[in-house]
Design an enzyme around this catalytic site. Sequence first.
Site, PDB file in Angstrom:
ATOM      1  N   CYS A 187     -15.608  -5.890  17.860  1.00  0.00           N
ATOM      2  CA  CYS A 187     -16.338  -6.859  18.695  1.00  0.00           C
ATOM      3  C   CYS A 187     -15.731  -8.252  18.629  1.00  0.00           C
ATOM      4  O   CYS A 187     -16.103  -9.131  19.406  1.00  0.00           O
ATOM      5  CB  CYS A 187     -17.801  -6.938  18.257  1.00  0.00           C
ATOM      6  SG  CYS A 187     -17.976  -7.566  16.596  1.00  0.00           S
ATOM      7  N   CYS A 195     -21.990  -4.059  11.869  1.00  0.00           N
ATOM      8  CA  CYS A 195     -22.087  -5.517  11.775  1.00  0.00           C
ATOM      9  C   CYS A 195     -22.358  -5.931  10.332  1.00  0.00           C
ATOM     10  O   CYS A 195     -21.855  -6.948   9.858  1.00  0.00           O
ATOM     11  CB  CYS A 195     -23.209  -6.043  12.645  1.00  0.00           C
ATOM     12  SG  CYS A 195     -23.218  -5.343  14.298  1.00  0.00           S
TER      13      CYS A 195
HETATM   14 FE1  FES Z   1     -20.010  -7.968  16.196  1.00  0.00          FE
HETATM   15 FE2  FES Z   1     -22.341  -7.249  15.339  1.00  0.00          FE
HETATM   16  S1  FES Z   1     -21.561  -7.000  17.340  1.00  0.00           S
HETATM   17  S2  FES Z   1     -20.741  -8.092  14.219  1.00  0.00           S
END
Ligand code: FES
Length: 122
Positions: A33, A102
């Site tokens: 992400c 995460c």
């Molecule tokens: Fe990136 Fe949670 S979506 S750390």
Amino acid sequence: MYTDKVMDHFSNPRNVGEIENADGVGEVGNASCGDIMKIYLKVENNIIKDVKFKTFGCGAAIATSSMVTEMAIGKTIDEALELTNAAVAEALDGLPPAKIHCSNLAADALHEAIKNYKESKA
Ligand code: FES
């Protein structure tokens, strides 16, 4: 979908910021992400006296960073190294399965900061 503890640490994160002249700094990124977490440590006599964090990331990443700072303060370096990603998620009463990755940032960033501290002393 989030527990009360996650919402609490997300809305009111503890120990946000940075430590000037930190004894150790750790930074990790989440390749999927692109979020980044940075942890600063102040260590005295092998005990973690203070921890601060900066997280550019989602709510779950912020909540786990906040929780990991609270869990690490007062621990010895070796005790803090034993803090696992699972223990942090558990302390928040769990995270939704899609958000477990995460929470992996938090303990990893703490471990990196400890590694940095140990290297700077070596
Ligand atoms: Fe990136 Fe949670 S979506 S750390």
